[in-house]
Write a protein that holds these residues in place. Structure first.
Motif, PDB file in Angstrom:
ATOM      1  N   VAL A   1       3.042  -6.992 -10.551  1.00  6.86           N
ATOM      2  CA  VAL A   1       1.894  -6.174 -10.927  1.00  6.86           C
ATOM      3  C   VAL A   1       2.090  -4.785 -10.343  1.00  6.86           C
ATOM      4  O   VAL A   1       2.231  -4.624  -9.130  1.00  6.86           O
ATOM      5  N   MET A   2       2.119  -3.802 -11.231  1.00  9.13           N
ATOM      6  CA  MET A   2       2.271  -2.406 -10.843  1.00  9.13           C
ATOM      7  C   MET A   2       0.918  -1.720 -10.981  1.00  9.13           C
ATOM      8  O   MET A   2       0.147  -2.034 -11.889  1.00  9.13           O
ATOM      9  N   GLU A   3       0.649  -0.777 -10.098  1.00  7.39           N
ATOM     10  CA  GLU A   3      -0.538   0.054 -10.259  1.00  7.39           C
ATOM     11  C   GLU A   3      -0.113   1.505 -10.454  1.00  7.39           C
ATOM     12  O   GLU A   3       0.588   2.081  -9.627  1.00  7.39           O
ATOM     13  N   TYR A   4      -0.533   2.057 -11.566  1.00  6.26           N
ATOM     14  CA  TYR A   4      -0.323   3.461 -11.874  1.00  6.26           C
ATOM     15  C   TYR A   4      -1.579   4.236 -11.469  1.00  6.26           C
ATOM     16  O   TYR A   4      -2.691   3.868 -11.873  1.00  6.26           O
ATOM     17  N   VAL A   5      -1.405   5.290 -10.705  1.00  5.91           N
ATOM     18  CA  VAL A   5      -2.533   6.118 -10.264  1.00  5.91           C
ATOM     19  C   VAL A   5      -2.211   7.577 -10.566  1.00  5.91           C
ATOM     20  O   VAL A   5      -1.193   8.109 -10.095  1.00  5.91           O
ATOM     21  N   GLU A   6      -3.063   8.210 -11.361  1.00  2.91           N
ATOM     22  CA  GLU A   6      -2.919   9.636 -11.632  1.00  2.91           C
ATOM     23  C   GLU A   6      -3.926  10.398 -10.777  1.00  2.91           C
ATOM     24  O   GLU A   6      -5.123  10.104 -10.794  1.00  2.91           O
ATOM     25  N   LYS A   7      -3.420  11.390 -10.037  1.00  2.00           N
ATOM     26  CA  LYS A   7      -4.275  12.211  -9.180  1.00  2.00           C
ATOM     27  C   LYS A   7      -4.240  13.660  -9.649  1.00  2.00           C
ATOM     28  O   LYS A   7      -3.249  14.110 -10.240  1.00  2.00           O
ATOM     29  N   ASP A   8      -5.343  14.381  -9.377  1.00  3.42           N
ATOM     30  CA  ASP A   8      -5.340  15.799  -9.716  1.00  3.42           C
ATOM     31  C   ASP A   8      -4.652  16.601  -8.616  1.00  3.42           C
ATOM     32  O   ASP A   8      -4.144  16.032  -7.634  1.00  3.42           O
ATOM     33  N   ALA A   9      -4.624  17.915  -8.767  1.00  4.87           N
ATOM     34  CA  ALA A   9      -3.897  18.768  -7.825  1.00  4.87           C
ATOM     35  C   ALA A   9      -4.462  18.699  -6.411  1.00  4.87           C
ATOM     36  O   ALA A   9      -3.768  19.006  -5.437  1.00  4.87           O
ATOM     37  N   ARG A  10      -5.712  18.259  -6.270  1.00  7.95           N
ATOM     38  CA  ARG A  10      -6.336  18.149  -4.940  1.00  7.95           C
ATOM     39  C   ARG A  10      -6.199  16.748  -4.352  1.00  7.95           C
ATOM     40  O   ARG A  10      -6.659  16.496  -3.238  1.00  7.95           O
ATOM     41  N   GLY A  11      -5.613  15.831  -5.106  1.00  5.98           N
ATOM     42  CA  GLY A  11      -5.415  14.479  -4.608  1.00  5.98           C
ATOM     43  C   GLY A  11      -6.484  13.491  -5.008  1.00  5.98           C
ATOM     44  O   GLY A  11      -6.424  12.317  -4.620  1.00  5.98           O
ATOM     45  N   ALA A  12      -7.461  13.922  -5.798  1.00  9.40           N
ATOM     46  CA  ALA A  12      -8.502  12.998  -6.255  1.00  9.40           C
ATOM     47  C   ALA A  12      -7.976  12.152  -7.409  1.00  9.40           C
ATOM     48  O   ALA A  12      -7.229  12.642  -8.269  1.00  9.40           O
ATOM     49  N   VAL A  13      -8.359  10.870  -7.428  1.00 10.31           N
ATOM     50  CA  VAL A  13      -7.899   9.954  -8.466  1.00 10.31           C
ATOM     51  C   VAL A  13      -8.594  10.268  -9.792  1.00 10.31           C
ATOM     52  O   VAL A  13      -9.814  10.295  -9.875  1.00 10.31           O
ATOM     53  N   LEU A  14      -7.782  10.521 -10.822  1.00  9.70           N
ATOM     54  CA  LEU A  14      -8.310  10.757 -12.157  1.00  9.70           C
ATOM     55  C   LEU A  14      -8.451   9.452 -12.935  1.00  9.70           C
ATOM     56  O   LEU A  14      -9.442   9.227 -13.619  1.00  9.70           O
ATOM     57  N   ARG A  15      -7.464   8.599 -12.818  1.00  8.69           N
ATOM     58  CA  ARG A  15      -7.486   7.299 -13.497  1.00  8.69           C
ATOM     59  C   ARG A  15      -6.407   6.414 -12.892  1.00  8.69           C
ATOM     60  O   ARG A  15      -5.466   6.903 -12.263  1.00  8.69           O
TER      61      ARG A  15
ATOM     62  N   SER B   1       0.815  -1.213   0.000  1.00  7.53           N
ATOM     63  CA  SER B   1       0.000   0.000   0.000  1.00  7.53           C
ATOM     64  C   SER B   1       0.853   1.270   0.000  1.00  7.53           C
ATOM     65  O   SER B   1       0.331   2.372  -0.170  1.00  7.53           O
ATOM     66  N   GLN B   2       2.173   1.103   0.174  1.00  8.11           N
ATOM     67  CA  GLN B   2       3.070   2.254   0.154  1.00  8.11           C
ATOM     68  C   GLN B   2       3.638   2.453  -1.250  1.00  8.11           C
ATOM     69  O   GLN B   2       4.127   1.506  -1.862  1.00  8.11           O
ATOM     70  N   PRO B   3       3.569   3.654  -1.803  1.00  8.90           N
ATOM     71  CA  PRO B   3       4.037   3.868  -3.169  1.00  8.90           C
ATOM     72  C   PRO B   3       5.555   3.749  -3.288  1.00  8.90           C
ATOM     73  O   PRO B   3       6.293   4.049  -2.352  1.00  8.90           O
ATOM     74  N   VAL B   4       5.999   3.302  -4.453  1.00  6.85           N
ATOM     75  CA  VAL B   4       7.427   3.253  -4.750  1.00  6.85           C
ATOM     76  C   VAL B   4       7.852   4.474  -5.560  1.00  6.85           C
ATOM     77  O   VAL B   4       9.044   4.713  -5.750  1.00  6.85           O
ATOM     78  N   LEU B   5       6.876   5.248  -6.017  1.00  2.20           N
ATOM     79  CA  LEU B   5       7.153   6.474  -6.761  1.00  2.20           C
ATOM     80  C   LEU B   5       5.982   7.435  -6.571  1.00  2.20           C
ATOM     81  O   LEU B   5       4.815   7.029  -6.633  1.00  2.20           O
TER      82      LEU B   5
ATOM     83  N   LEU C   1       1.641  11.555 -10.151  1.00  2.00           N
ATOM     84  CA  LEU C   1       1.654  10.149 -10.553  1.00  2.00           C
ATOM     85  C   LEU C   1       2.159   9.352  -9.367  1.00  2.00           C
ATOM     86  O   LEU C   1       3.261   9.609  -8.865  1.00  2.00           O
ATOM     87  N   VAL C   2       1.371   8.394  -8.923  1.00  2.00           N
ATOM     88  CA  VAL C   2       1.735   7.543  -7.794  1.00  2.00           C
ATOM     89  C   VAL C   2       1.803   6.111  -8.303  1.00  2.00           C
ATOM     90  O   VAL C   2       0.887   5.629  -8.973  1.00  2.00           O
ATOM     91  N   LEU C   3       2.903   5.435  -7.978  1.00  2.00           N
ATOM     92  CA  LEU C   3       3.146   4.094  -8.506  1.00  2.00           C
ATOM     93  C   LEU C   3       3.342   3.109  -7.361  1.00  2.00           C
ATOM     94  O   LEU C   3       4.086   3.386  -6.418  1.00  2.00           O
ATOM     95  N   TYR C   4       2.646   1.960  -7.451  1.00  2.00           N
ATOM     96  CA  TYR C   4       2.711   0.922  -6.428  1.00  2.00           C
ATOM     97  C   TYR C   4       3.166  -0.393  -7.052  1.00  2.00           C
ATOM     98  O   TYR C   4       2.850  -0.693  -8.204  1.00  2.00           O
ATOM     99  N   VAL C   5       3.898  -1.197  -6.279  1.00  2.00           N
ATOM    100  CA  VAL C   5       4.146  -2.594  -6.634  1.00  2.00           C
ATOM    101  C   VAL C   5       3.186  -3.428  -5.789  1.00  2.00           C
ATOM    102  O   VAL C   5       3.367  -3.580  -4.587  1.00  2.00           O
ATOM    103  N   ARG C   6       2.153  -3.937  -6.422  1.00  2.00           N
ATOM    104  CA  ARG C   6       1.114  -4.663  -5.695  1.00  2.00           C
ATOM    105  C   ARG C   6       1.488  -6.122  -5.435  1.00  2.00           C
ATOM    106  O   ARG C   6       1.137  -6.690  -4.396  1.00  2.00           O
ATOM    107  N   GLU C   7       2.189  -6.745  -6.386  1.00  2.00           N
ATOM    108  CA  GLU C   7       2.588  -8.149  -6.243  1.00  2.00           C
ATOM    109  C   GLU C   7       3.909  -8.357  -6.972  1.00  2.00           C
ATOM    110  O   GLU C   7       4.195  -7.677  -7.961  1.00  2.00           O
TER     111      GLU C   7
END
Length: 255
Positions: free
Chosen positions: A198-212, A165-169, A179-185
């Motif tokens: 398995v990596m998870e890429y998460v893009e957030k807006d300037a307020r921290g809401a997940v865009l995709r 649950s802790q990002p690697v980037l 851009l927040v990147l996780y190694v899930r498995e």
């Protein structure tokens, strides 16, 4: 393991944020200098796995003529857009082509062939590796060099982060968010030399809401490259060049 799309797939985020990730990866520092030092001044270079053109354009800016080949349309689209913004004299030294490095035949030869940033490790060892070495040999002039950047086996064997649950980037994104990147498995199979994560890429807006977000499967393979290269008339030119503590660049000579 979790269901995930392949790395660099058309609708994934690994291709969209390739430049963000590579710019933040200090372990790549110096690779451009290494590759530039392997070709004669003003020489010709074939890059297998050109991606969005980080090295392609960097080498062209140093006076080399570079053919960049990649199999992923999403990556080449970004490279083409960036090529249009280059100075005309630099852009004139760059060609971009979609192609499979395991079956490529351009009917021409180069002073140097490079396969950077773990590109060879993305395809299964065995026939795919052998065919890629054959591609390099087929496109090299006599006396030319081929350079392959491979991950260290001990790094591939390492387990994933203790807390997925802790990002690697966590980096600024071009959109102004993050851009927040996780190694899930992550797992490693010794019998086939395969790291699967398995990596998870998460893009957030300037307020921290997940865009995709996007779950993507990254696979690396490893085997001793020297026998496969030798089978394609490529001999070891020098000891592997360490890069960033996680990989080495193997350099082979075509006699």
């Amino acid at each position: 393991m979790a269901t995930a799309r392949p790395y660099y797939a058309e609708k994934g985020l690994s291709a969209a944020f390739y430049d963000t990730v590579t710019a933040a990866d200090a372990r790549l520092a110096g690779d451009l200098d290494i590759y530039a030092g392997l070709a004669p001044p003003g020489g010709t270079i074939l890059e297998l796995g050109a991606g969005t053109g980080r090295l392609t354009f960097g080498l062209a800016e140093r006076g080399f003529s570079v053919m960049g080949v990649d199999i992923a349309p999403a990556m080449l689209a970004q490279a083409s857009a960036k090529r249009a913004e280059l100075a005309p004299e630099v852009a004139a030294r760059v060609e971009l082509k979609r192609g499979d490095m395991t079956a490529l035949d351009l009917k021409r030869t180069f002073d140097l062939v490079i396969c950077p940033y773990f590109t060879l490790a993305h395809v299964p060892r065995g026939a795919a590796w052998k065919n890629t070495f054959a591609t390099a040999s087929r496109h090299l002039k006599s006396g030319g060099l081929a350079a392959f950047h491979l991950p260290l086996l001990e790094i591939m064997r390492m387990p994933g982060p203790p807390d997925p649950s802790q990002p690697v980037l966590d980096q600024p994104a071009p959109s102004g968010g993050r851009l927040v990147l996780y190694v899930r498995e992550r797992s490693f199979r010794e019998d086939v030399g395969r790291m699967d994560q398995v990596m998870e890429y998460v893009e957030k807006d300037a307020r921290g809401a997940v865009l995709r977000s996007s779950l993507e499967r990254q696979v690396f393979y490893y085997t001793d490259p020297e026998p496969l290269a030798a089978g394609e008339r490529l001999t070891v030119d020098r000891p592997p060049i360490p890069l960033g503590g996680v990989g080495e660049i193997y350099v082979f000579l075509k006699a």
